[in-house]
Design an enzyme around this catalytic site. Sequence first.
Site, short mmCIF file in Angstrom:
data_model
loop_
_atom_site.label_atom_id
_atom_site.label_comp_id
_atom_site.label_asym_id
_atom_site.label_seq_id
_atom_site.Cartn_x
_atom_site.Cartn_y
_atom_site.Cartn_z
N GLU A 86 -3.21 -3.58 60.03
CA GLU A 86 -1.84 -4.06 60.13
C GLU A 86 -0.91 -3.31 59.17
O GLU A 86 -1.35 -2.79 58.15
CB GLU A 86 -1.74 -5.55 59.73
CG GLU A 86 -2.57 -6.50 60.52
CD GLU A 86 -3.96 -6.73 59.92
OE1 GLU A 86 -4.43 -5.84 59.18
OE2 GLU A 86 -4.56 -7.77 60.20
N CYS A 100 4.87 -2.73 54.13
CA CYS A 100 3.56 -2.84 53.50
C CYS A 100 2.54 -2.11 54.39
O CYS A 100 2.41 -2.43 55.57
CB CYS A 100 3.20 -4.32 53.34
SG CYS A 100 1.56 -4.57 52.65
N CYS A 107 -12.01 -3.59 53.14
CA CYS A 107 -11.98 -3.25 51.72
C CYS A 107 -13.34 -3.56 51.11
O CYS A 107 -13.96 -4.57 51.45
CB CYS A 107 -10.89 -4.06 51.01
SG CYS A 107 -10.78 -3.67 49.24
N CYS A 111 -12.49 -9.23 46.57
CA CYS A 111 -11.84 -10.22 45.69
C CYS A 111 -11.98 -11.61 46.32
O CYS A 111 -11.82 -11.77 47.54
CB CYS A 111 -10.36 -9.88 45.50
SG CYS A 111 -10.11 -8.26 44.74
N CYS A 114 -9.25 -13.11 48.80
CA CYS A 114 -8.64 -12.21 49.79
C CYS A 114 -9.48 -12.12 51.06
O CYS A 114 -10.67 -11.80 51.01
CB CYS A 114 -8.48 -10.83 49.15
SG CYS A 114 -7.94 -9.57 50.31
N GLY A 154 -7.12 -2.73 52.20
CA GLY A 154 -7.75 -1.65 51.46
C GLY A 154 -7.35 -1.50 50.01
O GLY A 154 -6.33 -2.06 49.57
N GLU A 155 -8.17 -0.79 49.29
CA GLU A 155 -7.88 -0.41 47.90
C GLU A 155 -7.39 1.05 47.94
O GLU A 155 -8.17 1.98 48.18
CB GLU A 155 -9.17 -0.54 47.06
CG GLU A 155 -9.18 0.22 45.75
CD GLU A 155 -8.00 -0.06 44.82
OE1 GLU A 155 -7.73 -1.23 44.56
OE2 GLU A 155 -7.35 0.92 44.38
N SER A 186 -0.66 0.14 44.78
CA SER A 186 -1.21 -1.01 44.08
C SER A 186 -2.73 -0.94 44.04
O SER A 186 -3.38 -0.84 45.08
CB SER A 186 -0.78 -2.28 44.82
OG SER A 186 -1.40 -3.39 44.26
N SER A 209 -3.31 -4.95 40.00
CA SER A 209 -3.54 -6.35 40.32
C SER A 209 -4.44 -6.93 39.23
O SER A 209 -5.62 -6.65 39.18
CB SER A 209 -4.22 -6.40 41.70
OG SER A 209 -4.24 -7.68 42.19
N LEU A 210 -3.87 -7.73 38.33
CA LEU A 210 -4.58 -8.16 37.12
C LEU A 210 -5.30 -9.51 37.37
O LEU A 210 -6.52 -9.60 37.24
CB LEU A 210 -3.57 -8.29 35.98
CG LEU A 210 -4.14 -8.49 34.60
CD1 LEU A 210 -4.92 -7.27 34.16
CD2 LEU A 210 -3.02 -8.78 33.59
N ASN A 211 -4.55 -10.54 37.62
CA ASN A 211 -5.05 -11.83 38.11
C ASN A 211 -5.84 -12.68 37.12
O ASN A 211 -6.18 -13.84 37.45
CB ASN A 211 -5.87 -11.66 39.39
CG ASN A 211 -5.10 -10.89 40.43
OD1 ASN A 211 -3.87 -10.96 40.46
ND2 ASN A 211 -5.76 -10.10 41.24
N CYS A 328 0.16 -11.33 51.69
CA CYS A 328 -0.84 -10.67 50.85
C CYS A 328 -2.18 -11.40 50.92
O CYS A 328 -2.22 -12.63 50.79
CB CYS A 328 -0.39 -10.70 49.39
SG CYS A 328 0.94 -9.59 49.06
S1 SF4 Z 1 -7.05 -8.01 47.09
FE1 SF4 Z 1 -6.88 -5.82 47.61
S2 SF4 Z 1 -8.58 -4.90 46.48
FE2 SF4 Z 1 -9.04 -7.11 46.54
S3 SF4 Z 1 -10.33 -7.36 48.37
FE3 SF4 Z 1 -8.19 -7.69 49.01
S4 SF4 Z 1 -7.50 -5.69 49.79
FE4 SF4 Z 1 -9.35 -5.35 48.52
#
Ligand code: SF4
Length: 336
Positions: A86, A100, A107, A111, A114, A154-155, A186, A209-211, A328
């Site tokens: 997407e 975006c 990915c 996380c 996600c 994705g990363e 990001s 992306s710290l979190n 997100c």
């Molecule tokens: S937040 Fe970003 S890095 Fe983490 S699993 Fe989702 S897409 Fe991958």
Amino acid sequence: MLHLAGQDSRGLAHALDIDLADARRILGAVVGRGRTLREARNVRREVLDRAEERCSSRHLERVATADGEDGFRKYLFQLCDGARVEAVRIPLFDTHHTLCLSSQVGCALGCAFCATGRLGLTRNLEAWEIVEQFLEVRADSTRPITGAVFMGQGEPFHNYQAVLQAAYVLCDPAGGRVDQRRISISTAGVVPAIRRYTAEGHKFRLCVSLNAATPEKRAALMPIERGHSLEELVGAVREHAALRGRVTLEYVMMASVNIGEEDAVALGKLLHGMKVRLNPIDVNDATGRFRPPSPEEWTRFRNALARELPGQPIVRRYSGGKDKHAACGMLVGSST
Ligand code: SF4
């Protein structure tokens, strides 16, 4: 085979061994105006023949769009091998859009909050597949697209070369003509890539992306912590901030997980003396495991952050299109 949308002017001139001016005219036709190679103006036929011989003109197939009630529009694309990703068009000030973009199919980072991470990784996107998302959305838009964020599937730093290549096509004056400073990349914290990015001196905005502010909490939310520790990550961010300016830190807020008084205090210690911009953002978790803060929880956390991070911009970021799973952390290659 090369793809015209995957090369900036210099890359195209080099790859085809043609003049930079010709490369700019070709890129201007294909990416700048969304036309075909043959519609490039003032380029000799033999140069066009060579470009046609050596370049593919494959396209992504747009299979669906979904409009959120807040004006966000999700585009679902099918790639040549049948994989789906997407892009999300984000309205800004009723006058323009930002976009975006996905950089991978799925990915690998997994996380906990996600949905994309639960898919696992299928493959990296090629640079042209990233630029084509931009071209398709632009062709569907009456307002200009003035920014792009690599925050879709994705990363981005696991696909470093293609993402940088695509970003340079997007900001090429003959290509996408997006201001470099309005392109954000990001990362969840791929430390060697952050260091490489800093050393190479790119001007796109770096977001991390710290979190979480402690290694234990971060490891529970983001498995990448086991490969690249928080200490190592903050060291790389510090270096970047010292050399290239303020770094944006994203902080996905999960009630009863990472928005307590103790989290704000830990953030204050962790980020002491560094120039950052903190973007808290609500979690979007369709499984129901994590929930965003209530208004009262947000107010308490915001006040604690303002106290612990004096003088640092704290800007809550809105992640829209939730009703269409476009926000997100919700992208899984589906139309709804
Ligand atoms: S937040 Fe970003 S890095 Fe983490 S699993 Fe989702 S897409 Fe991958």
